[in-house]
Motif scaffolding. Structure first.
Motif, PDB file in Angstrom:
ATOM      1  N   THR A 137      42.651  70.900  -3.826  1.00 39.40           N
ATOM      2  CA  THR A 137      43.013  72.235  -3.384  1.00 39.40           C
ATOM      3  C   THR A 137      44.021  72.829  -4.362  1.00 39.40           C
ATOM      4  O   THR A 137      44.471  72.168  -5.301  1.00 39.40           O
ATOM      5  N   ARG A 138      44.416  74.067  -4.110  1.00 42.06           N
ATOM      6  CA  ARG A 138      45.347  74.736  -5.018  1.00 42.06           C
ATOM      7  C   ARG A 138      46.679  74.012  -5.108  1.00 42.06           C
ATOM      8  O   ARG A 138      47.339  74.023  -6.139  1.00 42.06           O
ATOM      9  N   ILE A 139      47.102  73.402  -3.987  1.00 37.14           N
ATOM     10  CA  ILE A 139      48.400  72.712  -4.031  1.00 37.14           C
ATOM     11  C   ILE A 139      48.244  71.254  -4.468  1.00 37.14           C
ATOM     12  O   ILE A 139      49.182  70.483  -4.438  1.00 37.14           O
ATOM     13  N   GLY A 140      47.026  70.895  -4.870  1.00 39.37           N
ATOM     14  CA  GLY A 140      46.809  69.576  -5.445  1.00 39.37           C
ATOM     15  C   GLY A 140      46.584  68.468  -4.449  1.00 39.37           C
ATOM     16  O   GLY A 140      46.548  67.316  -4.807  1.00 39.37           O
ATOM     17  N   LYS A 141      46.396  68.797  -3.173  1.00 38.13           N
ATOM     18  CA  LYS A 141      46.219  67.765  -2.158  1.00 38.13           C
ATOM     19  C   LYS A 141      44.811  67.848  -1.579  1.00 38.13           C
ATOM     20  O   LYS A 141      44.343  68.904  -1.198  1.00 38.13           O
ATOM     21  N   LYS A 142      44.137  66.702  -1.492  1.00 35.73           N
ATOM     22  CA  LYS A 142      42.797  66.671  -0.914  1.00 35.73           C
ATOM     23  C   LYS A 142      42.893  66.682   0.604  1.00 35.73           C
ATOM     24  O   LYS A 142      43.739  66.014   1.182  1.00 35.73           O
ATOM     25  N   ASN A 143      42.003  67.426   1.239  1.00 37.17           N
ATOM     26  CA  ASN A 143      42.046  67.505   2.693  1.00 37.17           C
ATOM     27  C   ASN A 143      40.709  67.079   3.290  1.00 37.17           C
ATOM     28  O   ASN A 143      39.770  66.743   2.575  1.00 37.17           O
ATOM     29  N   PHE A 144      40.644  67.087   4.621  1.00 33.74           N
ATOM     30  CA  PHE A 144      39.429  66.707   5.331  1.00 33.74           C
ATOM     31  C   PHE A 144      38.813  67.946   5.971  1.00 33.74           C
ATOM     32  O   PHE A 144      39.518  68.745   6.590  1.00 33.74           O
ATOM     33  N   LYS A 145      37.494  68.075   5.843  1.00 35.82           N
ATOM     34  CA  LYS A 145      36.802  69.234   6.383  1.00 35.82           C
ATOM     35  C   LYS A 145      35.658  68.786   7.279  1.00 35.82           C
ATOM     36  O   LYS A 145      34.983  67.789   6.996  1.00 35.82           O
ATOM     37  N   LYS A 146      35.445  69.551   8.350  1.00 33.38           N
ATOM     38  CA  LYS A 146      34.347  69.269   9.273  1.00 33.38           C
ATOM     39  C   LYS A 146      33.043  69.754   8.654  1.00 33.38           C
ATOM     40  O   LYS A 146      32.949  70.890   8.196  1.00 33.38           O
ATOM     41  N   ARG A 147      32.037  68.881   8.640  1.00 35.96           N
ATOM     42  CA  ARG A 147      30.748  69.219   8.060  1.00 35.96           C
ATOM     43  C   ARG A 147      29.613  68.661   8.925  1.00 35.96           C
ATOM     44  O   ARG A 147      29.795  67.702   9.658  1.00 35.96           O
ATOM     45  N   TRP A 148      28.440  69.281   8.807  1.00 32.84           N
ATOM     46  CA  TRP A 148      27.250  68.786   9.496  1.00 32.84           C
ATOM     47  C   TRP A 148      26.458  67.919   8.512  1.00 32.84           C
ATOM     48  O   TRP A 148      26.073  68.362   7.438  1.00 32.84           O
ATOM     49  N   PHE A 149      26.261  66.638   8.870  1.00 31.30           N
ATOM     50  CA  PHE A 149      25.571  65.681   7.997  1.00 31.30           C
ATOM     51  C   PHE A 149      24.146  65.464   8.481  1.00 31.30           C
ATOM     52  O   PHE A 149      23.890  65.428   9.687  1.00 31.30           O
TER      53      PHE A 149
ATOM     54  N   LEU B 192      20.710  62.921   7.509  1.00 35.73           N
ATOM     55  CA  LEU B 192      20.162  61.808   6.728  1.00 35.73           C
ATOM     56  C   LEU B 192      18.655  61.756   6.924  1.00 35.73           C
ATOM     57  O   LEU B 192      18.160  61.717   8.048  1.00 35.73           O
ATOM     58  N   THR B 193      17.922  61.788   5.821  1.00 36.79           N
ATOM     59  CA  THR B 193      16.475  61.571   5.859  1.00 36.79           C
ATOM     60  C   THR B 193      16.161  60.359   4.983  1.00 36.79           C
ATOM     61  O   THR B 193      17.052  59.767   4.365  1.00 36.79           O
ATOM     62  N   SER B 194      14.881  60.017   4.910  1.00 38.02           N
ATOM     63  CA  SER B 194      14.482  58.888   4.065  1.00 38.02           C
ATOM     64  C   SER B 194      14.618  59.217   2.583  1.00 38.02           C
ATOM     65  O   SER B 194      14.458  58.326   1.743  1.00 38.02           O
ATOM     66  N   ARG B 195      14.934  60.479   2.250  1.00 32.91           N
ATOM     67  CA  ARG B 195      15.058  60.875   0.846  1.00 32.91           C
ATOM     68  C   ARG B 195      16.485  61.148   0.408  1.00 32.91           C
ATOM     69  O   ARG B 195      16.852  60.871  -0.722  1.00 32.91           O
ATOM     70  N   GLU B 196      17.306  61.722   1.316  1.00 35.16           N
ATOM     71  CA  GLU B 196      18.629  62.154   0.872  1.00 35.16           C
ATOM     72  C   GLU B 196      19.612  62.243   2.023  1.00 35.16           C
ATOM     73  O   GLU B 196      19.231  62.330   3.201  1.00 35.16           O
ATOM     74  N   LEU B 197      20.901  62.201   1.665  1.00 41.28           N
ATOM     75  CA  LEU B 197      21.995  62.489   2.586  1.00 41.28           C
ATOM     76  C   LEU B 197      22.571  63.837   2.177  1.00 41.28           C
ATOM     77  O   LEU B 197      22.959  64.022   1.029  1.00 41.28           O
ATOM     78  N   THR B 198      22.622  64.770   3.127  1.00 39.18           N
ATOM     79  CA  THR B 198      23.161  66.094   2.817  1.00 39.18           C
ATOM     80  C   THR B 198      24.272  66.431   3.801  1.00 39.18           C
ATOM     81  O   THR B 198      24.333  65.884   4.904  1.00 39.18           O
ATOM     82  N   TYR B 199      25.174  67.329   3.367  1.00 36.23           N
ATOM     83  CA  TYR B 199      26.107  67.888   4.338  1.00 36.23           C
ATOM     84  C   TYR B 199      26.155  69.401   4.181  1.00 36.23           C
ATOM     85  O   TYR B 199      25.929  69.956   3.107  1.00 36.23           O
ATOM     86  N   HIS B 200      26.416  70.066   5.315  1.00 34.73           N
ATOM     87  CA  HIS B 200      26.312  71.511   5.434  1.00 34.73           C
ATOM     88  C   HIS B 200      27.577  72.040   6.102  1.00 34.73           C
ATOM     89  O   HIS B 200      28.229  71.335   6.865  1.00 34.73           O
ATOM     90  N   LYS B 201      27.893  73.304   5.860  1.00 36.62           N
ATOM     91  CA  LYS B 201      29.047  73.915   6.533  1.00 36.62           C
ATOM     92  C   LYS B 201      28.822  73.965   8.033  1.00 36.62           C
ATOM     93  O   LYS B 201      29.733  73.733   8.823  1.00 36.62           O
ATOM     94  N   GLN B 202      27.600  74.278   8.418  1.00 44.55           N
ATOM     95  CA  GLN B 202      27.227  74.318   9.826  1.00 44.55           C
ATOM     96  C   GLN B 202      25.797  73.841   9.965  1.00 44.55           C
ATOM     97  O   GLN B 202      25.037  73.799   8.997  1.00 44.55           O
ATOM     98  N   ARG B 203      25.442  73.483  11.199  1.00 45.39           N
ATOM     99  CA  ARG B 203      24.068  73.074  11.476  1.00 45.39           C
ATOM    100  C   ARG B 203      23.110  74.220  11.140  1.00 45.39           C
ATOM    101  O   ARG B 203      23.425  75.392  11.335  1.00 45.39           O
ATOM    102  N   ASP B 204      21.942  73.876  10.618  1.00 51.55           N
ATOM    103  CA  ASP B 204      20.888  74.840  10.274  1.00 51.55           C
ATOM    104  C   ASP B 204      21.249  75.733   9.085  1.00 51.55           C
ATOM    105  O   ASP B 204      20.537  76.691   8.793  1.00 51.55           O
TER     106      ASP B 204
END
Length: 812
Positions: free
Chosen positions: A582-594, A596-608
């Motif tokens: 981040t701008r202040i140099g500290k990594k943070n935790f964010k809520k994401r929608w994950f 998993l398929t047989s091909r890839e793991l993805t994450y999204h800001k929101q479902r759909d």
């Protein structure tokens, strides 16, 4: 260890204090205080019906299985109305029994959990004037498993007190931040003064009446900073137990003896539960070879009623207990199709009427139900989930029962809404044959030909044999109970549930009607359903059903061999640690929608929403747990796929375990999988686990091994065989009784005892059945030996006062 929990309903909850007495309630399931599941919210009720079933593996040790009833609040924190807590050692009293539990009040005293590690010692001291006194040394080392406070790790500290009739000396540890497992390592000294003279001839003797009245008390607290501190638990140790040697032990924290005990706990209401708890001790695979081989021979045994698998279903009081491990084991070893075919043929021998074909709850129908539920999971998702999501998330009124219609309802509009939904579900089903799993097609093919052979003069029986499963027992059940098949997160609300019931009834009848090519209006008890179903009396529905049944009961593979469509495996909301700064140099935790398929793991800001980031499965090098100390966060794991790992925090321990297992399974064949990893994080210039100062240093801990071999079907063959052994061992008296029945039939050409003794057993060939029974009994008796050794070792190895077997209550 695993749980199967039916959260049924609550009743007589405390009314809301406002003018509207009703509450909006939901129930959570917790391992100790950690929430692992929650039901849907039931609005405006003091007797909410939840009707939700949960099955989950237990990834950690626990003391209590707890259930909390909440009143949902929009603007404030949800209010806890009451709780039910069942201690681990008491679970056996309630397993597989439907029980009403009284709700207990929720306060800090009722929320106590965890254990504390202490070392205590009495030292003799000679004062300057020559008198002798004793000094009590209290070393508080650490605590494990302290409760969460407001869903977060606590800020614990301990007070150490020496209590007596005329004294209360108290000291305090430092506060440890954001941890449920604080390491204190602090020592405190208390002078224990006694009037006595010291001589070289005799050691100091503490007067009995004094020692009886002194005790050490340790209280654990959560530091509230600006608010009141929260009590976490206490222990008391009488000083009289201390001798000349150091006394060191683990203690379970206890509630206050004078805690807030309400005299009106009955007024909080009650909760109906059905809990099934299973704890397995799985031996090395070679121990199960004899039992496994005997079970896997079952499809080839003539008659099949003399097989070990069939006998298992005969001796278990509830066939479902036998069916689940049996089906999973046979699936694992590709034996399910021949076994289901054999037991279905036995069922057909006893079927006299075509319209009753496969309608009972026999071993054959139960096995096929369970097989479809396991194998058809993805099939249901790609077929029904989109349309069920539409129905549940944007429901249209569909009530057509004149008795249930409300004032102002337009029944014709409701009929059109229902017709729209039925058409959509029906068309989705009959166009889905290409997605039907090959294993299901193989079983349907066998059933179709067995039925035609049994009733050669009925041209439609080959269709009704298949439709009785695929429509009545698969699609119709999934429509009416989507949460049971993981198509929806919760049991639908009352109105949506009613809509799904009407759709399910129509789909059942369409499937049956089409397969028999004759009117099935008589199958409806309700006149309004008969009237509604007349809308579907067209030849196109019959043709569509028969075409679908032909396709799913063909021996040709329906699933594309190349798996062109990725298999959806798991999805859900979790937290990820930011990859950049981040701008202040500290990594943070964010809520994401994950996802998993047989091909890839993805994450999204929101479902759909479109994915923000994707990791191809082929790039995953390993998936492992992350130590809590890395970021002072529980339930974290890491996906290592390149130079830097992706750190993810799940919402609870069950969810974390399921994600790790799913990711390990899908990436198990990757050629570049790591053999070692870092169990902690690289922070402030070094790895917290091994103190290495270079970020690309090779891992310091061996990677977890032994993941299951099947991506889509999670089966541990040895564990299922262990469960079958347990069932045989529990039902040994019935095995012996059945053995006796076989002997009686063989010698006297029929049972010579009372009919009730043998009438519940299916014995076609007494000699073959007797031989199988002898093999089963011998194998079970042989397996009893290593299990008994394990039980003795476990009971003797865990010394009372050890971390595995902490002291409960006062030491005497």
């Amino acid at each position: 260890m695993c749980f199967q929990v039916l959260c049924g309903e609550a009743k007589n909850l405390v009314p809301y204090s406002g003018p509207n007495k009703m509450r909006d309630c939901f129930c959570t399931i917790n391992l100790d205080q950690e929430e692992v599941f929650r039901t849907q919210v039931v609005e405006k009720s003091l007797s909410p019906f939840f009707g939700e079933e949960f099955y989950f593996e237990i990834p950690r040790t626990f003391q209590c299985l707890s259930f909390y009833i909440y009143d949902k609040s929009v603007l404030q924190r949800d209010l806890r109305i009451g709780k039910v807590a069942i201690k681990k050692e008491d679970l056996c009293k309630y397993t597989s029994k439907e029980t009403w539990f009284l709700l207990q009040p929720v306060d800090s005293n009722s929320e106590v959990q965890g254990k504390v590690h202490l070392e205590l010692k009495l030292n003799e001291l000679i004062t300057d004037n020559g008198s002798v006194c004793q000094q009590l040394v209290v070393h508080i080392k650490e605590c494990h498993g302290l409760p969460l406070v407001n869903g977060q790790n606590c800020d614990p500290y301990a007070t150490v007190s020496l209590m007596g009739p005329s004294r209360n000396d108290q000291k305090k540890t430092k506060v440890k931040k954001k941890t449920s497992n604080p390491q204190f390592n602090e020592t405190f000294y208390f002078e224990v003064t006694r009037s006595s003279s010291y001589t070289k001839k005799s050691q100091f003797q503490v007067e009995e009446e004094d020692i009886e009245k002194l005790e050490v008390r340790i209280d654990l607290w959560n530091n509230g900073n600006l608010v009141q501190d929260v009590f976490l638990g206490e222990i008391k140790v009488p000083v009289k137990v201390l001798g000349n040697d150091s006394f060191q032990a683990w203690y379970l924290l206890q509630p206050r003896e004078n805690g807030n005990k309400s005299s009106k706990t009955d007024d909080l209401g009650s909760l109906r539960l059905n809990v099934c708890y299973t704890e397995d001790y799985v031996l090395p695979s070679e121990y199960y070879a004899s039992l496994r081989n005997l079970l896997l021979k079952s499809p080839d045994v003539q008659p099949v009623s003399a097989s070990a698998a069939y006998i298992l279903g005969e001796v278990c009081r509830d066939k479902y207990d036998a069916v689940l491990p049996l089906v999973r084991l046979l699936l694992h070893h590709q034996k399910i199709v021949p076994f289901v075919t054999a037991v279905a043929e036995l069922d057909l021998k006893d079927t006299q009427e075509v319209n009753t074909i496969f309608r009972g709850n026999t071993l054959a129908t139960r096995c096929l139900d369970e097989m479809m539920k396991i194998v058809g999971k993805h099939y249901l998702k790609v077929t029904l989930k989109p349309v069920l999501d539409e129905i549940c998330e944007s429901p249209k009124p569909c009530e057509i029962d004149p008795i249930k219609l409300k004032e102002g309802d337009n029944v014709e509009v409701h009929k059109e809404n229902l017709r729209y939904y039925v058409d959509k579900v029906f068309n989705t089903i009959v166009q889905s044959s290409i997605s039907c799993p090959t294993l299901m097609c193989d079983v349907f093919y066998s059933l179709r030909h067995l039925a035609a052979k049994r009733f050669p003069n009925d041209p439609h029986v080959q269709y009704s044999a298949v439709s009785s499963f695929v429509f009545l027992r698969f699609f119709a059940v999934a429509v009416v109970s989507p949460h049971t098949f993981h198509l929806r997160p919760h049991h639908p609300d009352a109105q949506t549930s009613r809509t799904l019931t009407l759709i399910s009834k129509t789909i059942q009848t369409l499937g049956s009607w089409g397969s028999l090519s004759k009117s099935k209006l008589s199958s409806f008890k309700e006149t309004f359903m008969c009237e509604f179903f007349k809308m579907f009396q067209e030849e196109k529905f019959t043709e569509a059903v028969q075409k679908f049944l032909d396709e799913v009961s063909s021996t040709e593979s329906k699933e594309p061999s190349g798996m062109s469509e990725p298999v959806h495996l798991k999805e859900g909301e979790m937290y990820k640690r930011a990859q950049g700064r981040t701008r202040i140099g500290k990594k943070n935790f964010k809520k994401r929608w994950f996802c998993l398929t047989s091909r890839e793991l993805t994450y999204h800001k929101q479902r759909d929403k479109e994915p923000i980031y994707n990791i191809p499965i082929k790039n995953i090098l390993t998936v492992e747990k992350l130590e809590e100390s890395a970021f002072n966060r529980k339930n974290m794991f890491q996906v290592i796929y390149g130079e830097k790992p992706l750190y993810i925090q799940a919402n609870n321990c069950v969810e974390a375990s399921e994600w790790i297992e799913a990711l390990c399974r899908v990436s198990r064949c990757n050629q570049k999988r790591l053999s070692v990893y870092h169990p902690s994080a690289f922070l402030n210039g070094n790895w917290l686990c091994c103190k290495a100062t270079t970020e690309n240093t090779k891992g310091c801990t061996p990677c977890t091994a032994g993941v299951p071999a099947d991506i889509q079907i999670e089966i541990d063959g040895d564990r299922e065989t262990e469960r079958i052994y347990s069932l045989f061992a529990i039902n040994m008296p019935k095995l012996q009784k059945m053995e006796e029945a076989c002997g009686s039939i063989a010698v006297y050409q029929g049972p010579q005892k009372e009919l009730d003794d043998y009438s519940n057993f299916t014995i076609e060939d007494s000699v073959a059945t007797f031989q199988t029974l002898q093999q089963i009994i011998a194998i079970v008796e042989k397996l009893n030996e290593p299990h008994e050794k394990y039980r003795k070792k476990r009971s003797s190895s865990a010394k009372y006062g050890s971390e595995e077997n902490p002291i409960v209550g006062k030491v005497s």
